[in-house]
Scaffold this active site. Structure first.
Site, short mmCIF file in Angstrom:
data_model
loop_
_atom_site.label_atom_id
_atom_site.label_comp_id
_atom_site.label_asym_id
_atom_site.label_seq_id
_atom_site.Cartn_x
_atom_site.Cartn_y
_atom_site.Cartn_z
N SER A 119 0.82 -1.21 0.00
CA SER A 119 0.00 0.00 0.00
C SER A 119 0.85 1.26 0.00
O SER A 119 0.33 2.35 -0.22
CB SER A 119 -0.87 0.03 1.26
OG SER A 119 -1.66 -1.11 1.34
N HIS A 140 -1.25 -2.99 -7.15
CA HIS A 140 -1.99 -2.63 -5.94
C HIS A 140 -3.49 -2.85 -6.16
O HIS A 140 -4.18 -2.01 -6.74
CB HIS A 140 -1.67 -1.16 -5.60
CG HIS A 140 -2.28 -0.68 -4.33
ND1 HIS A 140 -2.63 0.63 -4.10
CD2 HIS A 140 -2.62 -1.34 -3.19
CE1 HIS A 140 -3.14 0.75 -2.89
NE2 HIS A 140 -3.15 -0.42 -2.33
N GLU A 152 -4.09 -0.38 -9.17
CA GLU A 152 -3.16 0.75 -9.32
C GLU A 152 -1.77 0.15 -9.58
O GLU A 152 -1.20 -0.47 -8.69
CB GLU A 152 -3.14 1.59 -8.03
CG GLU A 152 -2.20 2.77 -8.08
CD GLU A 152 -2.13 3.53 -6.73
OE1 GLU A 152 -2.35 2.92 -5.67
OE2 GLU A 152 -1.82 4.74 -6.79
N ASN A 190 -3.55 5.81 -1.86
CA ASN A 190 -3.39 5.93 -0.40
C ASN A 190 -2.85 7.28 0.03
O ASN A 190 -3.02 7.67 1.19
CB ASN A 190 -2.52 4.79 0.13
CG ASN A 190 -3.33 3.51 0.23
OD1 ASN A 190 -4.50 3.55 0.58
ND2 ASN A 190 -2.73 2.40 -0.12
P1 NAD Z 1 -3.50 -9.59 6.33
O1 NAD Z 1 -3.04 -9.33 7.72
O2 NAD Z 1 -4.93 -9.99 6.11
O3 NAD Z 1 -2.60 -10.72 5.64
C1 NAD Z 1 -1.20 -10.71 5.67
C2 NAD Z 1 -0.73 -12.14 5.37
O4 NAD Z 1 0.70 -12.13 5.28
C3 NAD Z 1 -1.12 -13.12 6.50
O5 NAD Z 1 -1.79 -14.23 5.95
C4 NAD Z 1 0.24 -13.50 7.09
O6 NAD Z 1 0.29 -14.82 7.60
C5 NAD Z 1 1.14 -13.34 5.85
N1 NAD Z 1 2.54 -13.32 6.19
C6 NAD Z 1 3.14 -12.74 7.26
N2 NAD Z 1 4.45 -13.05 7.28
C7 NAD Z 1 4.67 -13.85 6.18
C8 NAD Z 1 5.83 -14.51 5.68
N3 NAD Z 1 7.00 -14.43 6.29
N4 NAD Z 1 5.71 -15.25 4.55
C9 NAD Z 1 4.52 -15.35 3.92
N5 NAD Z 1 3.39 -14.75 4.38
C10 NAD Z 1 3.47 -14.00 5.49
O7 NAD Z 1 -3.13 -8.26 5.51
P2 NAD Z 1 -3.76 -7.75 4.13
O8 NAD Z 1 -4.80 -6.74 4.43
O9 NAD Z 1 -4.07 -8.93 3.26
O10 NAD Z 1 -2.52 -6.93 3.54
C11 NAD Z 1 -1.51 -7.57 2.78
C12 NAD Z 1 -0.81 -6.54 1.89
O11 NAD Z 1 -1.78 -5.92 1.03
C13 NAD Z 1 -0.12 -5.41 2.65
O12 NAD Z 1 1.04 -5.03 1.97
C14 NAD Z 1 -1.17 -4.28 2.57
O13 NAD Z 1 -0.60 -3.01 2.68
C15 NAD Z 1 -1.73 -4.52 1.17
N6 NAD Z 1 -3.06 -3.97 0.92
C16 NAD Z 1 -4.03 -4.05 1.89
C17 NAD Z 1 -5.28 -3.53 1.61
C18 NAD Z 1 -6.37 -3.60 2.66
O14 NAD Z 1 -7.39 -2.92 2.50
N7 NAD Z 1 -6.22 -4.40 3.70
C19 NAD Z 1 -5.57 -2.96 0.37
C20 NAD Z 1 -4.57 -2.92 -0.60
C21 NAD Z 1 -3.32 -3.42 -0.31
#
Ligand code: NAD
Length: 293
Positions: A119, A140, A152, A190
């Site tokens: 993000s 993204h 994005e 963002n």
């Molecule tokens: P989340 O907490 O739901 O999921 C994160 C995942 O990463 C978990 O399943 C966790 O076990 C895994 N993880 C942690 N350490 C790891 C490792 N060493 N190896 C492999 N997997 C590992 O978070 P999310 O909301 O899915 O966010 C994930 C990414 O997407 C982030 O970079 C976030 O900024 C981005 N993002 C989030 C959103 C949102 O609205 N939540 C929107 C766009 C982008």
């Protein structure tokens, strides 16, 4: 370059959604997390979401069986050797992503594209950790990936035209509309959104209104589909804070600082909807059940 197999690293709310979207578009998917058990849990969640669509008569059972069958759970980046594109969607933490990018780079074949769903973290910095900087790019997706139309694309300084064209075509095959942003903290979406979410948290901290007043104000007064506190809970307060901290540190302007209230909720493990508690509390079906504070 033709994309056939897509790797997704991180089977959380975004990674699971991206795997679902990729499998729906006909790609073979390798879905990995920190362990095979977590990846299998991610796949089971996708199957459950699609199972509900079958119950409602919106999708045919055979279609869902084939789609879920295209998703192979994996224990980590080492299993990405036959992927043409990997989308990293692990926790928003720069040290973690730098480490995961190195592991993906080592495992992936030459010429394969390594994208991040980050993000806010610099793609140029992530690309610099790899031996394939021209094949590194930001992809993204928005939350939830299956419903939101936008991808994005973020160009690192090193990203090639060919990588951009391939990722654009892949996102479009997934039914998405693409925008292209330069690599700067928070990129485009963002940079606009997160200061608003943080400001909403400041208004709550200062006691200007209740969470419901703040969210209703944005929904009915600004015609936003969701209020900022509801949206922050959906995104994940850990993720919102991580983005706010990147904006603050990398843009160097105090207007991007995060409020103590947000920091405290994250410190308490109240990450929002995914944790069952954030600004609001949620029941085990994810339905809002009241106010947390
Ligand atoms: P989340 O907490 O739901 O999921 C994160 C995942 O990463 C978990 O399943 C966790 O076990 C895994 N993880 C942690 N350490 C790891 C490792 N060493 N190896 C492999 N997997 C590992 O978070 P999310 O909301 O899915 O966010 C994930 C990414 O997407 C982030 O970079 C976030 O900024 C981005 N993002 C989030 C959103 C949102 O609205 N939540 C929107 C766009 C982008």
């Amino acid at each position: 370059m033709e994309i056939r197999t897509v790797g997704v690293l991180g089977a959380g709310q975004m990674g699971g959604g991206i795997a679902q979207v990729a499998a729906t578009a006909g790609y073979e998917v390798v879905l990995a997390d920190a362990s095979l058990a977590l990846a299998e849990k991610g796949k089971a969640k996708i199957a459950a979401i699609l199972g509900k669509q079958v119950e409602k008569g919106k999708l045919a059972a055979e279609v869902v069986t084939a789609l879920v069958g295209r998703i192979r759970p994996a224990s980590g980046p080492a299993e990405f050797s036959d992927c043409d594109l990997v989308v990293e969607a692990a926790t928003e933490n720069v040290e973690l992503k730098l480490k995961l990018f190195q592991a993906c780079d080592e495992a992936m074949k030459p010429g394969a594209i390594l994208a991040s769903n980050t993000s806010s973290i610099s793609l140029t910095k992530l690309a610099g950790q790899t031996k394939r900087p021209a094949e590194v790019i930001g992809m993204h997706f928005m939350n939830p990936p299956a419903l939101m139309k936008l991808v994005e694309i973020v160009r690192a300084v090193q990203t090639s035209e060919e990588t951009l064209a391939t990722v654009r075509a892949t996102a479009e095959k997934m039914g998405k509309t693409v925008t292209v942003s330069k690599d700067a903290p928070g990129f485009l979406v963002n940079r606009i959104l997160v200061p608003m979410l943080v400001e909403a948290c400041f208004t709550l901290q200062e006691g200007l209104g209740t969470p419901e007043d703040i969210d209703t104000g944005a929904k009915l007064g600004l015609n936003h589909p969701m209020g900022p506190l509801e949206l922050a809970d959906l995104i994940g307060l850990d993720t919102v804070l991580a983005i706010a901290d990147v904006l603050h540190r990398d843009l160097g302007d105090s207007k991007y600082r995060a409020p103590t209230l947000l920091r405290n909720l994250v410190a308490a493990g109240w990450y929002g909807k995914k944790a069952g508690r954030g600004f609001y509390v949620y029941d085990d079906k994810g339905q809002r059940a009241g106010r947390a504070l």
